[in-house]
Design an enzyme around this catalytic site. Sequence first.
Site, mmCIF file in Angstrom:
data_model
loop_
_atom_site.group_PDB
_atom_site.id
_atom_site.type_symbol
_atom_site.label_atom_id
_atom_site.label_comp_id
_atom_site.label_asym_id
_atom_site.label_seq_id
_atom_site.Cartn_x
_atom_site.Cartn_y
_atom_site.Cartn_z
ATOM 1 N N LYS A 37 25.803 65.089 46.867
ATOM 2 C CA LYS A 37 27.740 65.953 47.359
ATOM 3 C C LYS A 37 26.846 65.604 48.726
ATOM 4 C CE LYS A 37 28.636 68.273 44.609
ATOM 5 N NZ LYS A 37 28.031 68.632 43.684
ATOM 6 N N ARG A 80 36.194 73.857 42.316
ATOM 7 C CA ARG A 80 35.340 73.718 40.970
ATOM 8 C C ARG A 80 35.532 74.282 40.498
ATOM 9 N NH1 ARG A 80 29.373 73.974 44.093
ATOM 10 N NH2 ARG A 80 27.551 74.186 42.899
ATOM 11 N N ARG A 137 13.380 68.878 43.809
ATOM 12 C CA ARG A 137 13.777 69.299 45.229
ATOM 13 C C ARG A 137 13.783 70.899 45.372
ATOM 14 N NH1 ARG A 137 20.547 69.469 45.937
ATOM 15 N NH2 ARG A 137 20.957 71.176 44.445
ATOM 16 N N ARG A 144 14.941 76.888 44.902
ATOM 17 C CA ARG A 144 16.248 77.580 44.461
ATOM 18 C C ARG A 144 15.642 78.285 43.107
ATOM 19 N NH1 ARG A 144 21.202 74.396 46.358
ATOM 20 N NH2 ARG A 144 22.344 75.147 44.691
ATOM 21 N N ARG A 192 23.660 75.396 34.815
ATOM 22 C CA ARG A 192 24.758 74.896 35.811
ATOM 23 C C ARG A 192 25.520 73.674 35.718
ATOM 24 N NH1 ARG A 192 21.122 74.173 40.207
ATOM 25 N NH2 ARG A 192 22.865 73.891 41.856
HETATM 26 P P1 AMP Z 1 25.649 74.589 45.010
HETATM 27 O O1 AMP Z 1 24.736 74.504 46.324
HETATM 28 O O2 AMP Z 1 27.214 73.701 45.148
HETATM 29 O O3 AMP Z 1 25.174 73.966 43.999
HETATM 30 O O4 AMP Z 1 26.675 75.995 44.852
HETATM 31 C C1 AMP Z 1 25.098 76.652 44.826
HETATM 32 C C2 AMP Z 1 26.224 78.275 43.443
HETATM 33 O O5 AMP Z 1 27.316 78.547 44.276
HETATM 34 C C3 AMP Z 1 26.455 77.561 42.503
HETATM 35 O O6 AMP Z 1 25.994 77.320 41.608
HETATM 36 C C4 AMP Z 1 28.154 78.951 41.932
HETATM 37 O O7 AMP Z 1 27.264 79.992 41.812
HETATM 38 C C5 AMP Z 1 27.798 79.651 43.901
HETATM 39 N N1 AMP Z 1 29.389 78.471 44.085
HETATM 40 C C6 AMP Z 1 28.802 77.627 44.911
HETATM 41 N N2 AMP Z 1 30.316 76.661 45.677
HETATM 42 C C7 AMP Z 1 31.251 77.524 44.656
HETATM 43 C C8 AMP Z 1 32.506 77.318 43.886
HETATM 44 N N3 AMP Z 1 33.543 76.207 44.840
HETATM 45 N N4 AMP Z 1 33.179 78.359 42.943
HETATM 46 C C9 AMP Z 1 32.496 78.934 42.714
HETATM 47 N N5 AMP Z 1 31.210 79.029 42.377
HETATM 48 C C10 AMP Z 1 30.912 78.667 43.388
#
Ligand code: AMP
Length: 215
Positions: A13, A88, A127, A162, A173
């Site tokens: 994404k 999400r 990554r 990360r 996740r």
């Molecule tokens: P990402 O980089 O999008 O994978 O996000 C990393 C982490 O941030 C996720 O595993 C969640 O803990 C938190 N996070 C990001 N976006 C959201 C969202 N829209 N709703 C809830 N948690 C989020």
Amino acid sequence: MKLILLGAPGAGKGTVAKLLTQMDGSVQISTGDILRGAVAAGTELGKKAEAAMKRGDLVSDDLIMGIMEKRLQEPDCAKGFLLDGFPRTIPQAEALKLLLAKLGIKLDMVVSIEVPRDVILDRLSTRRTCSNGTCQAIYNVKSNPPKKEGVCDKCGSPVVQREDETEAAISHRLETYNQKTAPLIGFYEKEGMFVRVNATSSDAVIAAIKAKLGK
Ligand code: AMP
């Protein structure tokens, strides 16, 4: 353009959003980047989000909607936006629908980027991310390593794995995605604005999106 990009962690994404921003000046809005920036800066938001993020759990819908309500009203969103990692959950999607109606904004499309699980697992475990909260450049130890090992090409900060990209956090996740986020596909199908793209290359995803938008 005003798009929502759905897809499991590692589906691409962020890469697709960055490429799309170059097309028409739309901005990428990644809630994950915003939250990681807040954690790195030690802000109140960061403190509230940190523990859930480390575990690979979602942070609360209220916290996310607070961020997005402000972010979508910033002037740079006027040309368009690519929502990356938001919404999400169904409550977030419902709250977004109300928010967009309130702001008089119409979405063009919701795109789900679908990538096989083995490709996702490989991508996420290889990554690496720049640890500087305002940079967060993405690398891959196999396909796109930094020029100097462990050092960001763009800002010189350490490039790290990360904390939520350990094997245990990754599988958590993905499980969270299947449980909480995948149901959004049905939600947006009903809204009549949903497109599924099965492609592992970002160029193929971009081509499919352009074709659907008639660009
Ligand atoms: P990402 O980089 O999008 O994978 O996000 C990393 C982490 O941030 C996720 O595993 C969640 O803990 C938190 N996070 C990001 N976006 C959201 C969202 N829209 N709703 C809830 N948690 C989020």
